[in-house]
Structure formats: structure tokens, C-alpha cells
Design an enzyme around this catalytic site. Sequence first.
Site, PDB file in Angstrom:
ATOM      1  CG  MET A   1      53.771  35.023  52.722  1.00 13.08           C
ATOM      2  SD  MET A   1      52.743  35.117  54.190  1.00 13.08           S
ATOM      3  CE  MET A   1      53.625  36.304  55.164  1.00 13.08           C
TER       4      MET A   1
ATOM      5  CG  HIS B   1      62.890  41.836  50.857  1.00  7.38           C
ATOM      6  ND1 HIS B   1      63.824  40.856  51.078  1.00  7.38           N
ATOM      7  CD2 HIS B   1      61.867  41.576  51.714  1.00  7.38           C
ATOM      8  CE1 HIS B   1      63.411  40.062  52.044  1.00  7.38           C
ATOM      9  NE2 HIS B   1      62.212  40.455  52.441  1.00  7.38           N
TER      10      HIS B   1
ATOM     11  N   GLY C   1      66.327  40.025  49.809  1.00  3.07           N
ATOM     12  CA  GLY C   1      66.437  38.738  50.517  1.00  3.07           C
ATOM     13  C   GLY C   1      65.765  37.625  49.718  1.00  3.07           C
ATOM     14  CG  HIS C   2      61.484  37.632  49.063  1.00  7.26           C
ATOM     15  ND1 HIS C   2      61.066  38.893  49.428  1.00  7.26           N
ATOM     16  CD2 HIS C   2      60.824  36.772  49.861  1.00  7.26           C
ATOM     17  CE1 HIS C   2      60.176  38.783  50.404  1.00  7.26           C
ATOM     18  NE2 HIS C   2      60.015  37.514  50.694  1.00  7.26           N
TER      19      HIS C   2
ATOM     20  CD  GLN D   1      52.233  32.363  56.853  1.00  6.18           C
ATOM     21  OE1 GLN D   1      52.111  31.536  55.970  1.00  6.18           O
ATOM     22  NE2 GLN D   1      53.403  32.929  57.130  1.00  6.18           N
TER      23      GLN D   1
ATOM     24  N   GLY E   1      64.742  31.483  54.016  1.00  6.45           N
ATOM     25  CA  GLY E   1      65.752  32.383  54.567  1.00  6.45           C
ATOM     26  C   GLY E   1      66.009  32.117  56.053  1.00  6.45           C
TER      27      GLY E   1
ATOM     28  CG  MET F   1      66.980  43.341  53.279  1.00 10.96           C
ATOM     29  SD  MET F   1      67.346  43.191  51.549  1.00 10.96           S
ATOM     30  CE  MET F   1      68.665  44.389  51.432  1.00 10.96           C
TER      31      MET F   1
HETATM   32  O1  PAF Z   1      58.276  32.923  54.985  1.00  8.43           O
HETATM   33  C1  PAF Z   1      57.233  33.221  54.371  1.00  8.43           C
HETATM   34  O2  PAF Z   1      57.177  34.163  53.572  1.00  8.43           O
HETATM   35  C2  PAF Z   1      55.983  32.400  54.621  1.00  8.43           C
HETATM   36  O3  PAF Z   1      55.906  31.959  55.942  1.00  8.43           O
HETATM   37  C3  PAF Z   1      55.846  31.208  53.644  1.00  8.43           C
HETATM   38  C4  PAF Z   1      56.970  30.205  53.854  1.00  8.43           C
HETATM   39  C5  PAF Z   1      55.846  31.698  52.210  1.00  8.43           C
HETATM   40  C6  PAF Z   1      54.521  30.478  53.909  1.00  8.43           C
HETATM   41  O4  PAF Z   1      53.425  31.303  53.699  1.00  8.43           O
END
Ligand code: PAF
Length: 280
Positions: A28, A32, A34-35, A59, A145, A182
Site C-alpha cells: 500500500m 520502508h 520491511g517492504h 480493507q 511480511g 516497521m
Molecule cells: O499488507 C498490505 O500492505 C496490504 O494488506 C496488501 C496485501 C497490499 C493488500 O492491500
Amino acid sequence: MIVTSDIDEVRRQRWVEPGLTWGFVPTMGYLHAGHLSLVQLSLAGNNRTAVSIYVNPTQFAPTEDLSTYPRNLAGDLALLEEAGVDLVFTPNDAIMYPPGFQTTVSLSQVTQPLEGSSRPTHFAGVATVVAKLFNIVQPTRAYFGQKDAQQTIVLRQMVRDLNFNLEMVIGPTSREPDGLAMSSRNALLSAENRAAAPVVYRALNAAKAAYNAGERSAEVLRQTMRAMISAVPQARIDYVSAADPRTLQELEVVADGVLLSTAVFFGQTRLIDNILIEED
Ligand code: PAF
């Protein structure tokens, strides 16, 4: 690096060379370390890597932080370009949920406890958007993650149930030097709450230490976390849990592994974290 919001263009790129493996990191945004650690896993394990950046409204409940969720597309793209990502998918709401959209992917059991009990509509939103992203990108492997432990369990179940032809890879939680997991939401913490927030990981570690010392009462492990977190005035516990890592049902006695997890509010910001203890 190709940046596109066009679904057909993503598919074109994906199948230009059909023999190549593709790793996919859905995000999303507001990236950071972590991503980026998931991106590195994908780059190391695949011929090509795709990342999506999309703040998925379905969500978030109406009371949650969709409007304040942090965003920085230009900064994210610079990080991904530097990392060597091949393709970034940046759709908008009209592309993901065009007029007339009416399908939801919902799971009946693993979505109910923990995050699901506090956020009853959350996982249907996650599962639906991830199913769409999987169908759009058609990756060989998808990277998530461990910080979002229940999300990984829900999505693994969805992949099994709906026969998605991909491998799920779960990367370890990345932490700040003081132990705070993070999260893009950390940017929303006031200085005072940021200073208090590492109690979340300290509490999880205290429960883990009790387990390592031989404690097998799940309630004692939960109480260990509760006591430590509630001693910090800035923290408001949403839940603490010592659950079966497969079903996510609360345990009485730990016999075969345990997922220690918690969700804690600091001001308006809700942080989650967990430690997974595998079976003895
Ligand atoms: O973990 C996230 O950032 C979100 O839940 C995801 C998996 C990108 C779905 O919108």
C-alpha cells in the site's frame, strides 16, 4: 522500470518472455525497509520483480485511517527504481473497482479471530484485492511480511482454496533498532507515542522468555504481555493473544507451537506485532 496503472500493460509485460519467473510484492506504498526486504527476496529469487502500490479502500472500515494513511508515490518509485524492480503497478479505485463491481472473496474461519474480531470487514477487503492483483500480475511467487501474521495465514488459505498457481513466500519482520516493527503507520505516531511503542515488542519478548523458561499456560503468556503493555500510559490494548498458529484459536495450554500477537492503540494509531514460536 515500467510504471503503469494499466492492467493490459502489466499482463503484456508479464508474458513478453513466458519462460521467466516473476516475483510480486503487493504493497500500500509509503515503503520502508520491511517492504524493501521483501523486494530483495523477490529480486534474488526470480528473473523479474513486480510491485503494486495501491491503498485499497475496501480493507478499511469507515471508522479507520484510510484518509490519513501515509502516501509518497514519488519517494516509493525512487526506492523501487534504485532497488532494480522491473515493473510497478499503480492502479486507482476506478481501475480496481469499476462501476458495477460486485464480487467479494471472503474466508469463513481464519478471518474471524484476532484482527477479524476487531476489524470484521478487513480480510474480505484484503483477500479480494490480493486475488485481483494475483490475477492481474500472475506471479510465480508472492511475498508478504510476517508482521501481518494473520494476513499471511488468510492468504495462504485463499491460495489453496482457489488454486492460485503461485508460491507464497513470507519474509521476517523488519524492526527499528529499538525493536518496533516497521510499519507505514509508524509515521502517524506522535513523538511521545513513538517513544512508548517499543513496549509492544518488549511484551512479546517477555512472553517468549516465559515460554522458553518452561511456561505452557497460554493465559499466563497473555497476562505477561497484558501487564507489561498496560503499565505504559500511552498504550491501549485492543487484544493480546496466544493462539494456535494454524487455526488462530486461543490456546489454554501450549503444546504444539504458539503465535503470540497483539494489537495496541497509541493515540489513534493501531499497531500490530507478533512472535511465532514453532512447535517444540
Ligand atoms: O499488507 C498490505 O500492505 C496490504 O494488506 C496488501 C496485501 C497490499 C493488500 O492491500
